[in-house]
Design a protein around this motif. Structure first.
Motif, short mmCIF file in Angstrom:
data_model
loop_
_atom_site.label_atom_id
_atom_site.label_comp_id
_atom_site.label_asym_id
_atom_site.label_seq_id
_atom_site.Cartn_x
_atom_site.Cartn_y
_atom_site.Cartn_z
N ARG A 8 -5.82 1.01 151.43
CA ARG A 8 -5.45 -0.28 150.70
C ARG A 8 -5.55 -1.49 151.65
O ARG A 8 -5.59 -1.55 152.92
CB ARG A 8 -4.03 -0.37 150.24
N GLN A 9 -6.12 -2.61 150.90
CA GLN A 9 -6.52 -3.76 151.94
C GLN A 9 -5.02 -4.02 152.85
O GLN A 9 -3.89 -4.04 152.31
CB GLN A 9 -6.46 -4.90 150.90
N ILE A 11 -10.35 3.76 147.95
CA ILE A 11 -9.56 2.65 148.20
C ILE A 11 -8.83 2.15 146.90
O ILE A 11 -9.36 1.97 145.75
CB ILE A 11 -10.85 1.48 148.06
N SER A 57 -12.00 4.66 142.34
CA SER A 57 -11.89 5.79 143.15
C SER A 57 -11.67 7.09 142.39
O SER A 57 -12.11 8.12 142.93
CB SER A 57 -10.49 5.47 143.97
N TYR A 98 -10.19 -0.07 157.58
CA TYR A 98 -10.32 -0.44 156.19
C TYR A 98 -11.68 -1.22 156.47
O TYR A 98 -12.62 -0.98 155.33
CB TYR A 98 -9.17 -1.59 155.73
N PHE A 129 -14.09 0.36 153.66
CA PHE A 129 -14.45 -0.22 152.34
C PHE A 129 -15.84 -0.37 152.14
O PHE A 129 -16.36 -0.24 151.04
CB PHE A 129 -13.71 -1.52 152.39
#
Length: 517
Positions: free
Chosen positions: A264-265, A363, A370, A426, A430
């Motif tokens: 996750r961000q 993600i 996803s 990330y 990503f």
């Protein structure tokens, strides 16, 4: 040449040549148009899905940022999709500020541009990057899709399980899912546990009935920590919290299993964990930090994260869930942890090992995308991946947890230094995720159709007056199936409840053979 004289050009061309030119142009269009339809025109809808994702703080230099006058405070604008975009109030270029060696939180336009770069380059199948173990190559070939191109058409082979639904003989049934904290992982766990129950698969579960995690502190998985299988049997699914260690997990689940994790961000993940553990497990440093910044714990943490961290736990950083926790969950070596944040070689080596070990790094910020990617790789059906959201934080508008982060230069620098391992993690995966979905055929169409189905499922499960099952019609990606109220109950169960259901079913099947369960 004036517009009125332009047609005279054609008058000078002999009629037989003009006919040939027109015929050639029409033939070229007839050949290229079907290919472009299936390959995909530049898709504004796909790009738009990511325009409001928050891009992470991205460290571009191994040197410390240059000193200078403090940059003007950056105003945080929260988008409708809950993505935070930091925008200079005067609209000035951020690169001239004191953080010019880093890309800090990009505004919406710059974010869209950067993500388009990721989508447009290297459209080749990024899955080849993950072909790292010979024992999985045959399985992956079976799950790949084929494209046939000829001079007049381009068509997708219609019997491909990745695109057009599952085949019970080809679907993947052995999966290691690393349940990263606060990254939609409870929803993913619910999907995997329901899949295991529907096929009578065996799930690796903690031995103590009151626990839902296997081991969140160390990567060790001893026999006394897990319930056992009958002699000679392996487990099929791992989806409870564990610190990833390939050797430890391979004692229970074959190395040929498909390995999946989710990220996750980093800012959103960390702030979600801060709120969750402050409310429900307010131990040590988190408690001390919250007591110091009760009126605004979010910005207190962003400016002074070290004050939410108890020094006595520095020998065991895994006791802290707001300090690069995604990397810890994925097995980052926590020896000399604070010093490791400055060790670029160690961080890069860790990320490379994950790229070699994992088949899919999903993600959570692109959750439906996803799920569709997961469905295709595992050759599952739509029925296997429907869901309702679980473990979502709720608070009133006047709550201290509803306050917006103020990412001025001090907060940016503090968060960058504090969470650098997760940020680089990330930052690496990503763009790989975006390239991976770019290589998939008819991907946007399937995601759109699946989102429409999820709305129907959510409305059906919420309406207590309905008793009959929801019928889902057959389509190009899924066979016909039905959603019952029992399915709604399973999808809505909190983690401890559904883990208990799976545990009881498993003990009932194998209890008399299990050692000390």
């Amino acid at each position: 040449m004036t517009p009125m004289s332009f047609p005279r050009v054609f008058r000078s061309i002999p009629k037989f040549m003009l006919k040939k030119i027109i015929a050639f142009t029409l033939a070229a269009c007839a050949v290229l148009f079907p290919y472009m339809v299936l390959r995909g025109f530049p898709s504004t809808s796909m790009q738009g899905q990511f325009n409001t994702q928050l891009l992470l703080v991205q460290h571009q230099s191994q040197e410390a940022p240059p000193s200078g006058n403090p940059q003007e405070s950056l105003e945080v604008e929260k988008s409708e999709e809950e993505g935070y975009h930091v925008i200079p109030p005067d609209g000035s270029d951020q690169k001239h500020g004191p953080l010019k060696n880093q890309r800090v939180y990009l505004n919406k336009t710059m974010a869209a541009s950067k993500q388009r770069e990721y989508l447009e380059e290297n459209h080749g199948d990024a899955k080849s990057r993950f072909d790292h173990e010979g024992q999985r190559q045959a399985q992956r070939r079976a799950l790949s899709h084929d494209v046939i191109l000829d001079s007049s058409s381009a068509q997708i082979v219609r019997d491909s399980p990745r695109l057009f639904g599952s085949d019970k003989t080809s679907e993947v049934r052995q999966v290691v899912f690393v349940k990263v904290h606060k990254a939609a992982s409870s929803t993913m766990q619910n999907i995997l546990l329901r899949f295991a129950m529907s096929r009578n698969l065996s799930v690796l579960l903690p031995r103590q009935p009151t626990r839902t995690s296997l081991n969140e502190i160390t990567p060790i998985l001893n026999r006394n920590m897990v319930i056992q299988q009958p002699p000679g049997r392996n487990f099929d699914i791992l989806c409870n919290h564990v610190i990833y260690n390939k050797k430890q997990i391979s004692k229970y689940i074959p190395p040929s299993s498909v390995r999946v994790a989710i990220l996750r961000q980093p800012l959103k993940q960390t702030l979600s964990a801060l709120e969750y553990y402050t409310k429900y497990y307010p131990y040590g440093g988190i408690r001390n930090g919250f007591n110091r910044y009760k009126d605004d714990p979010i910005n207190g943490f962003l400016h002074h994260p070290e004050q939410f961290y108890v020094s006595k736990n520095k020998t065991l950083p895994t006791y802290c869930f707001i300090n690069n926790r995604m990397s810890m969950d994925l097995g980052f070596d926590t020896t000399n942890f604070e010093q490791s944040k400055r060790n670029k070689t160690k961080i890069r080596r860790f990320i490379k090992s994950l790229e070699n070990d994992f088949d899919l790094m999903l993600i959570s910020d692109c959750f439906e995308e996803s799920l569709i990617l997961l469905r295709r790789y595992l050759s599952w059906s739509w029925r296997d991946i429907i869901y309702v959201k679980l473990n979502v934080a709720k608070h009133s508008p006047d709550s201290v947890w509803a306050k917006r982060p103020v990412m001025d230069s001090t907060a940016q620098q503090a968060f960058l230094q504090w969470n650098i391992i997760d940020i680089e993690l990330y930052d690496h995966f990503f763009p790989l995720f975006l390239k991976k979905i770019k290589s998939e055929h008819m991907f946007t169409e399937e995601v759109t159709a699946f989102k429409q189905l999820l709305k129907r499922v959510s409305a059906f499960c919420a309406d207590k007056s309905l008793t009959e099952s929801l019928k889902v019609e057959k389509n190009v990606w899924s066979a016909e199936f039905a959603v019952s109220k029992t399915d709604c109950e399973l999808m809505s169960m909190k983690e401890s409840t559904i883990v208990g259901v799976v545990r009881n079913r498993q003990l009932k099947r194998f209890g008399k053979h299990i050692d000390g369960a």
